[in-house]
Motif scaffolding. Structure first.
Motif, PDB file in Angstrom:
ATOM      1  N   ILE A 164      -9.348  -7.199  -5.760  1.00 37.95           N
ATOM      2  CA  ILE A 164      -7.959  -7.527  -6.090  1.00 37.95           C
ATOM      3  C   ILE A 164      -7.792  -9.043  -6.182  1.00 37.95           C
ATOM      4  CG2 ILE A 164      -5.574  -7.459  -5.227  1.00 37.95           C
ATOM      5  CD1 ILE A 164      -6.227  -4.744  -3.989  1.00 37.95           C
ATOM      6  N   ARG A 197      -2.320   4.870  -2.743  1.00 38.14           N
ATOM      7  CA  ARG A 197      -3.062   5.907  -2.025  1.00 38.14           C
ATOM      8  C   ARG A 197      -2.200   7.155  -2.107  1.00 38.14           C
ATOM      9  NH1 ARG A 197      -8.153   5.439  -1.238  1.00 38.14           N
ATOM     10  NH2 ARG A 197      -7.867   7.062   0.349  1.00 38.14           N
ATOM     11  N   ILE A 249       0.861  -1.176   0.000  1.00 44.21           N
ATOM     12  CA  ILE A 249       0.000   0.000   0.000  1.00 44.21           C
ATOM     13  C   ILE A 249       0.900   1.229   0.000  1.00 44.21           C
ATOM     14  CG2 ILE A 249      -1.777   1.316   1.214  1.00 44.21           C
ATOM     15  CD1 ILE A 249      -2.765  -1.264   2.462  1.00 44.21           C
ATOM     16  N   LEU A 284      -7.702  -0.566   4.940  1.00 41.55           N
ATOM     17  CA  LEU A 284      -7.232  -1.472   3.885  1.00 41.55           C
ATOM     18  C   LEU A 284      -6.303  -2.540   4.449  1.00 41.55           C
ATOM     19  CD1 LEU A 284      -6.659   1.157   1.072  1.00 41.55           C
ATOM     20  CD2 LEU A 284      -8.299  -0.741   0.970  1.00 41.55           C
ATOM     21  N   ILE A 341     -12.791  -3.881  -1.757  1.00 47.57           N
ATOM     22  CA  ILE A 341     -11.624  -3.562  -2.573  1.00 47.57           C
ATOM     23  C   ILE A 341     -10.649  -4.741  -2.584  1.00 47.57           C
ATOM     24  CG2 ILE A 341      -9.564  -2.091  -2.701  1.00 47.57           C
ATOM     25  CD1 ILE A 341     -11.313   0.215  -1.661  1.00 47.57           C
ATOM     26  N   LEU A 385      -3.964  -1.663  -8.299  1.00 50.58           N
ATOM     27  CA  LEU A 385      -5.412  -1.488  -8.145  1.00 50.58           C
ATOM     28  C   LEU A 385      -5.902  -0.441  -9.138  1.00 50.58           C
ATOM     29  CD1 LEU A 385      -8.043  -2.057  -6.595  1.00 50.58           C
ATOM     30  CD2 LEU A 385      -7.390  -0.220  -5.017  1.00 50.58           C
ATOM     31  N   ILE A 426      -1.596  -1.167  -3.939  1.00 52.21           N
ATOM     32  CA  ILE A 426      -2.734  -0.261  -3.796  1.00 52.21           C
ATOM     33  C   ILE A 426      -2.193   1.157  -3.659  1.00 52.21           C
ATOM     34  CG2 ILE A 426      -4.739   0.377  -2.395  1.00 52.21           C
ATOM     35  CD1 ILE A 426      -4.854  -2.510  -1.403  1.00 52.21           C
TER      36      ILE A 426
END
Length: 311
Positions: free
Chosen positions: A286, A64, A5, A18, A282, A88, A62
């Motif tokens: 994935i 962010r 992430i 997440l 989410i 993602l 992912i």
């Protein structure tokens, strides 16, 4: 799966949720400060390093990525893509969504409902620009603004001229849009995952403000979407090439109009308002996409940057 992430702050609500959702489903998760990632860009052997460590073995990433670090963040994400790590949201799609003018042009090309929007560079064209969007009141937006910052409602013609002249004098890139009065200071945030709107909320501006952003003191409530609103949100996400996004729209007299497609939407407001575990949805997305890649039901991610959308 091993999931990365990209987040500047591991304590942010969306990042925490997440991580919780991924770990609850048995995945290994690691939060990486995108600005501490650095790259070795080599033919046939791209690599990413983090605080002296070589990052390897990730199955999915992912992003962010905050608006202030879009350039560097998408560069790091591209490197993950070069290493065949499933993103993602893809780097090109994120860059596309962060450019407000480009986004509007792409949506307009596909016939998506939009507020009448104008863009100009020369102060001599201000008079005609104002008339093209229907005159005052109108909304003036900084292309680089986020969370309602850099958005001005000009209620009179003179005010519109003055604000536009001021922005142009600062060499700031702005666009001018018609004011949708019938929205009455509210908008709709549709949260799209894959090809489905999984949750939606109505955001109402605070008293004395026309911006409905929750960061600006707006309030949120549940809302029932019309079929047209659902299909418009899904189409907008597809045009932008985003797997997960927040689509912001207004209810106008001529149907839903898109204001923005957010490639890194926050989870707090939508989860607390809808009561749904969006983070889990989410992670499930994935998993399904990764399984399709592993079983050959979807094309393997190429060792180069690609994009689902166009433009």
């Amino acid at each position: 799966m091993k999931i990365a992430i990209l987040s500047r702050n591991s304590k942010l609500y969306s990042t925490v949720r997440l991580v919780e959702a991924a770990e609850a489903r048995g995945h290994e998760v690691r939060v990486l400060d995108v600005l501490r990632c650095y790259m070795n860009i080599t033919s046939h052997n791209p690599s990413i390093h983090y605080r002296g460590e070589d990052l390897t073995g990730f199955d999915a990433v992912i992003p962010r990525i905050g608006a202030s670090v879009t350039f560097y963040g998408t560069a790091v994400l591209r490197q993950f893509e070069m290493m065949n790590v499933f993103p993602l949201n893809e780097s090109v799609a994120i860059s596309r969504s962060r450019d407000k003018l480009r986004s509007i042009q792409l949506l307009a090309r596909k016939g998506i409902g939009l507020p009448v929007t104008g863009f100009a560079n020369n102060p001599d064209d201000i008079e005609d620009l104002i008339s093209q969007v229907g005159g005052a009141p109108l909304v003036i937006k900084l292309l680089e603004g986020t969370q309602g910052i850099g958005v001005v409602l000009a209620e009179t013609h003179n005010a519109a001229e003055s604000v536009i002249q001021a922005f142009m004098g600062l060499k700031a890139n702005i666009m001018v849009q018609e004011f949708i009065k019938e929205a009455e200071g509210s908008d709709i945030r549709c949260f799209v995952v894959g090809d489905k709107v999984v949750a939606a909320m109505r955001r109402q501006s605070a008293a004395g403000d026309f911006r409905s952003n929750l960061h600006r003191g707006g309030t949120a409530s549940l809302i029932r979407l019309t079929p047209e609103e659902r299909s418009t949100a899904v189409r907008a996400a597809k045009i932008m090439g985003l797997n997960v996004c927040g689509v912001d729209m207004l209810r106008s007299n001529h149907g839903p109009v898109i204001m923005e497609v957010n490639s890194s939407p926050g989870l707090r407001g939508i989860e607390q308002t809808s009561g749904k575990d969006i983070a889990d949805l989410i992670i499930q997305f994935i998993e399904k996409r990764f399984e399709m890649l592993a079983t050959g039901k979807d094309k393997p991610y190429p060792s180069r940057t690609r994009t689902r959308g166009k433009g």
